[in-house]
Design an enzyme around this catalytic site. Sequence first.
Site, short mmCIF file in Angstrom:
data_model
loop_
_atom_site.label_atom_id
_atom_site.label_comp_id
_atom_site.label_asym_id
_atom_site.label_seq_id
_atom_site.Cartn_x
_atom_site.Cartn_y
_atom_site.Cartn_z
N ASP A 1 0.85 -1.18 0.00
CA ASP A 1 0.00 0.00 0.00
C ASP A 1 0.89 1.24 0.00
O ASP A 1 2.12 1.14 0.08
CB ASP A 1 -0.93 0.00 1.23
CG ASP A 1 -2.26 0.67 0.95
OD1 ASP A 1 -2.26 1.88 0.63
OD2 ASP A 1 -3.29 0.00 1.06
N ASN B 1 -5.76 -5.48 -5.97
CA ASN B 1 -6.95 -4.86 -5.39
C ASN B 1 -6.91 -3.33 -5.40
O ASN B 1 -7.96 -2.69 -5.44
CB ASN B 1 -7.09 -5.34 -3.94
CG ASN B 1 -8.10 -4.54 -3.16
OD1 ASN B 1 -9.30 -4.62 -3.39
ND2 ASN B 1 -7.60 -3.74 -2.22
N TYR C 1 -13.36 5.47 -14.22
CA TYR C 1 -13.44 4.25 -13.43
C TYR C 1 -14.03 3.11 -14.25
O TYR C 1 -13.50 1.99 -14.27
CB TYR C 1 -14.28 4.51 -12.18
CG TYR C 1 -14.44 3.31 -11.28
CD1 TYR C 1 -13.48 3.01 -10.32
CD2 TYR C 1 -15.54 2.46 -11.38
CE1 TYR C 1 -13.61 1.91 -9.49
CE2 TYR C 1 -15.69 1.36 -10.57
CZ TYR C 1 -14.72 1.09 -9.61
OH TYR C 1 -14.86 -0.02 -8.80
N LYS D 1 -12.06 -0.40 -15.40
CA LYS D 1 -12.49 -1.74 -15.01
C LYS D 1 -12.81 -2.60 -16.23
O LYS D 1 -12.65 -3.83 -16.20
CB LYS D 1 -13.69 -1.66 -14.07
CG LYS D 1 -13.36 -1.00 -12.73
CD LYS D 1 -12.19 -1.70 -12.04
CE LYS D 1 -11.85 -1.08 -10.70
NZ LYS D 1 -10.73 -1.76 -10.03
#
Length: 304
Positions: A37, A90, A158, A162
């Site tokens: 992260d 993720n 977005y 995706k």
Amino acid sequence: MGRLEGKVALITGAARGMGKVAAALFAGEGAAVVVADVTDDAGQATVEEITSAGGSAAYVHANVSSPTDAGAMVRFAVERFGGLHVLYNNAGIFPADDGSVTETPEATWDRVMSINLKGVFLGCKYGIPAMLDSGGGSIINVASFVALMGAATPQIAYTASKGGVLSMTREIAVEFARRNIRATCGFRIVGEHKSFRVESRIPGADANPYYAFAATIAGGLHGIDNKLDPPEMFRGNAYEAKEVSRVPSSLHKAIDAFDKSEVARKAFGDPVFEHLLNTARQEQIIFDNNVVTDWELQRYFERI
């Protein structure tokens, strides 16, 4: 012994949210987890929670849009734990100014693509060689249903990112399936407070996504209207577990279940219900007679 005993899992965006939950679950199944992260304090806290519960985890700072960081996080996993078996891409963002295609700033578009799409590309680019060296494994790339259906509230960058993740994952799955690497797309749990929601995973490639979501919504409303309690959460391999409810294993069984479902009839209405039932019956008749139409062949190659 857990199902991931002896495995090494690298999870990006694992400092909070669904990445953090996945890190805890994977560690609970015996995996050594690398928490990647950009929020160092939160990432270290995730690691501390895992290790205090008896699990194995380590934190690495990684900006997934950076080739240097992406390569470094994979090397960290291999050097720290001896290999890489699970890659969970993720990390992703959804900026507030990501809106209509006519209004979204170009800089926002570039940032979303850099993290949501390029980040997955880089994770796979550097992660797959390490997985091959480890004997294979699983890649989980987080996508969204908007990639297939679009979003009611505009979020052009977005949605496009995706869509790219879905397409890329299909390509990776086909290319590396014979080398013992599986690639799939998990869908997000998104929002917070009143907007918190589950983005239901799409079924097989030949399913109509609109009917699939209509059925999902209808099932949820039926449960709410009748105050039905959901079953307890199951952890394990649902494909093999005998104690969990199963979907019909053949079209014959699915037709029979659908025909007897008053919930489905009420949800879709009589005309649509009868149309869907008749369509399924005709498909079954064709299958039983060993007839494969040119359209079915064409659809197969378009989808696969």
